[in-house]
Design an enzyme around this catalytic site. Structure first.
Site, PDB file in Angstrom:
ATOM      1  N   HIS A 251      10.439  -4.381  -5.218  1.00  0.00           N
ATOM      2  CA  HIS A 251       9.510  -3.723  -6.144  1.00  0.00           C
ATOM      3  C   HIS A 251       9.645  -2.205  -6.058  1.00  0.00           C
ATOM      4  O   HIS A 251      10.116  -1.645  -5.057  1.00  0.00           O
ATOM      5  CB  HIS A 251       8.067  -4.143  -5.827  1.00  0.00           C
ATOM      6  CG  HIS A 251       7.645  -3.773  -4.428  1.00  0.00           C
ATOM      7  ND1 HIS A 251       7.250  -2.494  -4.080  1.00  0.00           N
ATOM      8  CD2 HIS A 251       7.577  -4.515  -3.293  1.00  0.00           C
ATOM      9  CE1 HIS A 251       6.948  -2.466  -2.798  1.00  0.00           C
ATOM     10  NE2 HIS A 251       7.140  -3.674  -2.291  1.00  0.00           N
TER      11      HIS A 251
ATOM     12  N   GLU B 225       5.724 -10.724   0.787  1.00  0.00           N
ATOM     13  CA  GLU B 225       6.131  -9.949   1.957  1.00  0.00           C
ATOM     14  C   GLU B 225       5.630 -10.607   3.236  1.00  0.00           C
ATOM     15  O   GLU B 225       4.709 -11.439   3.206  1.00  0.00           O
ATOM     16  CB  GLU B 225       5.594  -8.511   1.840  1.00  0.00           C
ATOM     17  CG  GLU B 225       5.984  -7.565   2.951  1.00  0.00           C
ATOM     18  CD  GLU B 225       7.486  -7.384   3.105  1.00  0.00           C
ATOM     19  OE1 GLU B 225       8.126  -8.293   3.677  1.00  0.00           O
ATOM     20  OE2 GLU B 225       8.015  -6.335   2.668  1.00  0.00           O
TER      21      GLU B 225
END
Length: 199
Positions: free
Chosen positions: A9, A79
């Site tokens: 990202h 994550e």
């Protein structure tokens, strides 16, 4: 030949102030949105047939800015959970607990209530296996720096201690000729690569 495009990202609001995120659901910064838009033509040139994204906002927003607002949300691409370190300033961790922080970066230490590296790597491996089982030859996964490092560890045996932090809005490509993983591209961007990116 199967090919997996791994995109971290763009810069998040916490990346910008070097605060550890883990699975905290943080928005992209303005810079992160610009980074994602800049990467879009490079990603589009590979014409992915399947697009998956972590279900955390910073990845979902990046996928949309890359041109894939309908990407499927996949929690396995989240994550690594950093437990009690969520929200901690990286500079403070490096000053107050340098050995623990170095161990976490190397995959040998997990903060309290955090996800241990072996479990995280196994979770990411399941996502990779799911992608490889898909009909599409080119799969885009919009995810996180830790996910990309776990994918490199799981597919190529590159231990996390041997991999720099993955830059924001960067592209890493794994190819699978004859089913064996091969690293084609690492940490490439549409701007000057970030080689000291925050986790």
């Amino acid at each position: 030949m199967k090919r997996i495009l791994l995109v971290r990202h763009g810069e998040s609001e916490w990346n910008a102030i070097r605060r550890l995120q883990g699975q905290a659901d943080i928005d992209l910064s303005q810079r992160g949105r610009e980074q994602a838009r800049a990467l879009a033509p490079i990603v589009a040139s590979f014409r992915p047939g399947l697009v998956m994204t972590s279900d955390l906002k910073r990845a979902v927003q990046t996928a949309a800015l890359l041109g894939y607002p309908e990407a499927g949300h996949e929690p396995m691409l989240r994550e690594q959970d950093v437990g009690t370190w969520t929200g901690a300033e990286i500079a403070h961790l490096m000053a107050d607990a340098p050995a623990a922080y170095a161990g976490w970066r190397a995959g040998t230490f997990a903060p309290e209530n955090g996800e241990i590296w072996a479990d995280f790597r196994a979770r990411v491996a399941r996502a990779i296996e799911m992608a490889l089982a898909a009909e599409a030859d080119t799969i885009l996964m919009v995810c996180h720096g830790g996910v990309i490092r776990a994918a490199l560890d799981g597919t190529l045996g590159l231990a996390p201690a041997r991999i720099i932090p993955v830059g924001p809005a960067s592209l890493t490509i794994l190819a699978f000729p004859k089913g064996e993983a091969r690293l084609e591209v690492f940490n490439t961007t549409a701007f000057a690569p970030v080689i000291d990116a925050p986790d």
